[in-house]
Design a protein around this motif. Structure first.
Motif, mmCIF file in Angstrom:
data_model
loop_
_atom_site.group_PDB
_atom_site.id
_atom_site.type_symbol
_atom_site.label_atom_id
_atom_site.label_comp_id
_atom_site.label_asym_id
_atom_site.label_seq_id
_atom_site.Cartn_x
_atom_site.Cartn_y
_atom_site.Cartn_z
ATOM 1 N N SER A 1 0.838 -1.199 0.000
ATOM 2 C CA SER A 1 0.000 0.000 0.000
ATOM 3 C C SER A 1 0.871 1.246 0.000
ATOM 4 N N HIS A 2 1.989 1.194 0.711
ATOM 5 C CA HIS A 2 2.933 2.318 0.723
ATOM 6 C C HIS A 2 3.516 2.529 -0.669
ATOM 7 N N GLN A 3 3.878 1.421 -1.358
ATOM 8 C CA GLN A 3 4.453 1.523 -2.700
ATOM 9 C C GLN A 3 3.452 2.117 -3.685
ATOM 10 N N LYS A 4 2.172 1.684 -3.595
ATOM 11 C CA LYS A 4 1.146 2.225 -4.487
ATOM 12 C C LYS A 4 0.937 3.714 -4.248
ATOM 13 N N ARG A 5 0.952 4.119 -2.965
ATOM 14 C CA ARG A 5 0.772 5.538 -2.636
ATOM 15 C C ARG A 5 1.914 6.362 -3.198
ATOM 16 N N THR A 6 3.132 5.828 -3.074
ATOM 17 C CA THR A 6 4.300 6.528 -3.603
ATOM 18 C C THR A 6 4.180 6.709 -5.108
ATOM 19 N N GLY A 7 3.733 5.638 -5.816
ATOM 20 C CA GLY A 7 3.560 5.722 -7.261
ATOM 21 C C GLY A 7 2.530 6.769 -7.657
ATOM 22 N N ARG A 8 1.406 6.798 -6.942
ATOM 23 C CA ARG A 8 0.363 7.786 -7.233
ATOM 24 C C ARG A 8 0.857 9.205 -6.999
ATOM 25 N N ASN A 9 1.590 9.398 -5.901
ATOM 26 C CA ASN A 9 2.130 10.727 -5.582
ATOM 27 C C ASN A 9 3.098 11.205 -6.658
ATOM 28 N N LEU A 10 3.928 10.283 -7.151
ATOM 29 C CA LEU A 10 4.874 10.644 -8.204
ATOM 30 C C LEU A 10 4.146 11.014 -9.496
ATOM 31 N N LEU A 11 3.147 10.234 -9.863
ATOM 32 C CA LEU A 11 2.384 10.527 -11.078
ATOM 33 C C LEU A 11 1.705 11.886 -10.988
ATOM 34 N N PHE A 12 1.109 12.165 -9.847
ATOM 35 C CA PHE A 12 0.439 13.458 -9.656
ATOM 36 C C PHE A 12 1.446 14.596 -9.770
ATOM 37 N N ASN B 1 11.983 23.261 -13.605
ATOM 38 C CA ASN B 1 10.759 22.470 -13.520
ATOM 39 C C ASN B 1 10.748 21.347 -14.539
ATOM 40 N N PHE B 2 11.273 21.630 -15.731
ATOM 41 C CA PHE B 2 11.352 20.583 -16.747
ATOM 42 C C PHE B 2 12.287 19.464 -16.292
ATOM 43 N N SER B 3 13.376 19.843 -15.639
ATOM 44 C CA SER B 3 14.276 18.826 -15.087
ATOM 45 C C SER B 3 13.571 18.024 -14.005
ATOM 46 N N ASP B 4 12.670 18.704 -13.269
ATOM 47 C CA ASP B 4 11.857 17.996 -12.274
ATOM 48 C C ASP B 4 10.993 16.939 -12.940
ATOM 49 N N VAL B 5 10.380 17.310 -14.056
ATOM 50 C CA VAL B 5 9.528 16.355 -14.779
ATOM 51 C C VAL B 5 10.335 15.124 -15.178
ATOM 52 N N LEU B 6 11.513 15.354 -15.764
ATOM 53 C CA LEU B 6 12.359 14.240 -16.183
ATOM 54 C C LEU B 6 12.796 13.395 -14.985
ATOM 55 N N SER B 7 13.195 14.076 -13.899
ATOM 56 C CA SER B 7 13.670 13.347 -12.718
ATOM 57 C C SER B 7 12.538 12.555 -12.074
ATOM 58 N N LEU B 8 11.329 13.123 -12.065
ATOM 59 C CA LEU B 8 10.184 12.416 -11.485
ATOM 60 C C LEU B 8 9.795 11.209 -12.329
ATOM 61 N N ILE B 9 9.907 11.346 -13.655
ATOM 62 C CA ILE B 9 9.623 10.202 -14.538
ATOM 63 C C ILE B 9 10.636 9.087 -14.296
ATOM 64 N N VAL B 10 11.922 9.462 -14.200
ATOM 65 C CA VAL B 10 12.967 8.479 -13.906
ATOM 66 C C VAL B 10 12.705 7.817 -12.554
ATOM 67 N N SER B 11 12.353 8.630 -11.550
ATOM 68 C CA SER B 11 12.080 8.106 -10.214
ATOM 69 C C SER B 11 10.878 7.171 -10.220
ATOM 70 N N TYR B 12 9.854 7.531 -11.001
ATOM 71 C CA TYR B 12 8.643 6.718 -11.056
ATOM 72 C C TYR B 12 8.941 5.327 -11.616
ATOM 73 N N PHE B 13 9.653 5.289 -12.748
ATOM 74 C CA PHE B 13 9.957 3.992 -13.357
ATOM 75 C C PHE B 13 10.967 3.202 -12.524
ATOM 76 N N ALA B 14 11.892 3.898 -11.875
ATOM 77 C CA ALA B 14 12.836 3.214 -10.980
ATOM 78 C C ALA B 14 12.101 2.597 -9.801
ATOM 79 N N ASN B 15 11.117 3.335 -9.284
ATOM 80 C CA ASN B 15 10.307 2.830 -8.177
ATOM 81 C C ASN B 15 9.555 1.568 -8.584
#
Length: 303
Positions: free
Chosen positions: A10-21, A52-66
């Protein structure tokens, strides 16, 4: 050796949702700031958009790494993808530094040739960015305390929140005092801060990727502790490394003063596992037992 691993799905799913948002939110902010920066002529707003664009890229990388980190081990990948999040942290930290260096050059060039700026757009969009990044920071704050990948994403967002606050303050100064050079100074200050926080993350993730001994562990203290046990002659050929932030490994040769049976070695191994886990937070131990073997007895041996 018995290992127990607990996973909170449940923690992992919440983290994924937070990253997507956070990804969606930062895409909206980036597009708005690019348009606003071009219309207003504000370099600090454009630099904030770039960040902010670098944030988008970093969040996408973090999301798929997660997501990758949750995949189970296999014959071809015996460790699974447990290092995916460390790789993401390294990539994100490197991107912070590269972007910051670019901003430094842009700020210096603009400082030499200051331009008039449409301040109203700067103020409005900086407030929008503050609200958006502030929400993203709150969503990732808890996860950032226990995971380097989440921390790298969190730092990206936190620095952008601070940058947006700086842009807002600069916009207010330009509006009421017409200090247009402040735009370049703020950009330079943001860039320097990015380099500082980026370097810290880059250094920590690099150490894990290169199998450095964790800073909190003294190898000589481990050796002295194990050597003090009954029937242990010496522990040598030692390797201590982190697979990721949750797993620290100890691998070594252990020389006994007597030719003990396998069952007794198992008891000693169990004792060593308990000691190193309690004292050094090492949770994976692999020991090669030896008796009267002629090899290097140095603590560190070049393989």
């Amino acid at each position: 050796m018995t290992k127990t691993h607990a996973h909170n799905h449940s923690h992992q799913k919440r983290t994924g949702r937070n990253l997507l948002f956070s990804i969606v939110l930062n895409i909206v902010i980036t597009v708005a700031q690019v348009i606003g920066g071009l219309l207003s002529g504000s370099l600090s707003l454009l630099s904030d958009a770039l960040h902010n664009f670098s944030d988008v890229l970093s969040l996408i990388v973090s999301y798929f790494a997660n997501r990758l980190a949750k995949k189970e081990a296999s014959i071809k990948r015996t460790f699974g993808f447990k290092r995916a999040e460390i790789m993401a942290a390294f990539i994100n930290a490197a991107s912070l530094i590269i972007i910051a260096i670019f901003l430094v050059f842009e700020a210096v060039e603009r400082l030499q040739n200051p331009q008039e700026i449409s301040v109203g757009i700067v103020i409005i969009l900086s407030i929008v960015a503050i609200l958006g990044n502030g929400l993203s920071v709150l969503l990732l704050q808890k996860d950032s305390k226990v995971n380097m990948n989440m921390r790298s994403a969190y730092v990206h967002l936190l620095t952008d929140l601070m940058a947006s606050v700086a842009v807002l303050l600069g916009g207010l100064l330009m509006r009421f005092y017409e200090l247009f050079w402040i735009d370049s100074v703020l950009t330079f200050a943001i860039a320097v801060y990015l380099i500082i926080v980026g370097y810290d993350l880059l250094r920590k993730s690099f150490k894990i990727l290169m199998l450095y001994t964790p800073d909190t562990i003294e190898v000589k203290e481990i050796v002295a502790t194990i050597n003090a046990l009954p029937k242990v002659k010496s522990i040598h050929h030692v390797h201590v490394w982190q697979l990721n932030e949750e797993e620290t490994h100890l691998e070594a040769h252990i020389d006994f003063s007597a030719d003990i049976p396998v069952s007794e070695f198992g008891e000693i191994l169990h004792t060593i596992e308990a000691i190193v886990h309690e004292k050094f937070e090492i949770n994976h131990v692999t020991l090669q037992p030896e008796f009267d073997k002629e090899d290097s007895k140095d603590i560190i041996v070049q393989d």
